[in-house]
Structures are given as structure tokens and as C-alpha cells.
Motif scaffolding. Structure first.
Motif, mmCIF file in Angstrom:
data_model
loop_
_atom_site.group_PDB
_atom_site.id
_atom_site.type_symbol
_atom_site.label_atom_id
_atom_site.label_comp_id
_atom_site.label_asym_id
_atom_site.label_seq_id
_atom_site.Cartn_x
_atom_site.Cartn_y
_atom_site.Cartn_z
ATOM 1 N N ARG A 128 -7.292 2.585 11.319
ATOM 2 C CA ARG A 128 -6.571 3.307 10.376
ATOM 3 C C ARG A 128 -7.103 3.184 8.908
ATOM 4 O O ARG A 128 -6.601 2.559 7.894
ATOM 5 N N TRP A 152 -4.919 -3.089 -0.189
ATOM 6 C CA TRP A 152 -4.301 -3.259 0.988
ATOM 7 C C TRP A 152 -4.348 -4.708 1.331
ATOM 8 O O TRP A 152 -5.386 -5.398 0.963
ATOM 9 N N GLU A 188 -7.895 4.809 6.245
ATOM 10 C CA GLU A 188 -7.151 5.664 5.333
ATOM 11 C C GLU A 188 -6.149 4.676 4.437
ATOM 12 O O GLU A 188 -5.595 5.031 3.551
ATOM 13 N N TRP A 223 -7.296 3.722 1.056
ATOM 14 C CA TRP A 223 -7.259 4.602 0.069
ATOM 15 C C TRP A 223 -5.835 5.132 -0.465
ATOM 16 O O TRP A 223 -5.680 5.708 -1.589
ATOM 17 N N ARG A 224 -4.857 4.650 0.570
ATOM 18 C CA ARG A 224 -3.495 5.080 -0.162
ATOM 19 C C ARG A 224 -2.954 4.586 -1.392
ATOM 20 O O ARG A 224 -2.656 5.408 -2.077
#
Length: 82
Positions: free
Chosen positions: A43, A53, A45, A48-49
């Protein structure tokens, strides 16, 4: 055998209530890298959320032992490209 908890933070916090028994802090460090790499492979993405992270690793008492941070920064030139 000590129990380590691998929490994910990415705008929200995903708590690892169960934890994992590992022989040492060194093993927990290796597991954290493998866990994070596998999650991001499946995952990507997620980075970029929120732009950051994290895998935060705690002991069974909730004491933070270490954090792995993946930081995504877009270059300022992207804003000028329209």
C-alpha cells in the motif's frame, strides 16, 4: 521472551494490541523494518496520505522503544508545473 507492539501512525494511529514475542530488541528492530517494508510494498499510497508514515515500537508497558519514519516530500517545482 519480551513482547513488542508495532503501531502504525499516518494521520491516524493503528494500535497493535496483540504484540509479537521476540527474543531481543535487535529482533524487534529487524521485524519493524520488515513489517513496514511489507506494508508499504502492498500500500505505497500510505506514505503520501499525510506525508509521514511511522512504525512506533513499544514494550508491553507501552514505553516507546524506537520509531521508524518514512517521510515523503514533494519538490517545490511540482507546484510551478501546474
Amino acid at each position: 521472551m519480551p513482547r513488542f507492539h508495532f503501531h502504525i501512525t499516518n494521520g491516524e494511529r493503528d494500535i497493535d494490541y496483540e504484540g509479537t514475542d521476540l527474543a531481543s530488541l535487535k529482533d524487534a528492530r529487524q521485524q519493524a523494518v520488515l513489517f513496514g517494508a511489507t506494508m508499504l510494498r502492498d500500500r505505497p499510497e500510505l506514505v503520501w496520505r499525510e506525508g509521514t508514515w511511522r512504525v512506533e515500537v513499544t514494550d508491553c508497558d507501552g514505553c516507546l522503544l524506537f520509531t521508524i519514519v518514512v517521510l515523503a516530500i514533494e519538490a517545490p517545482q511540482l507546484d510551478r508545473r501546474g
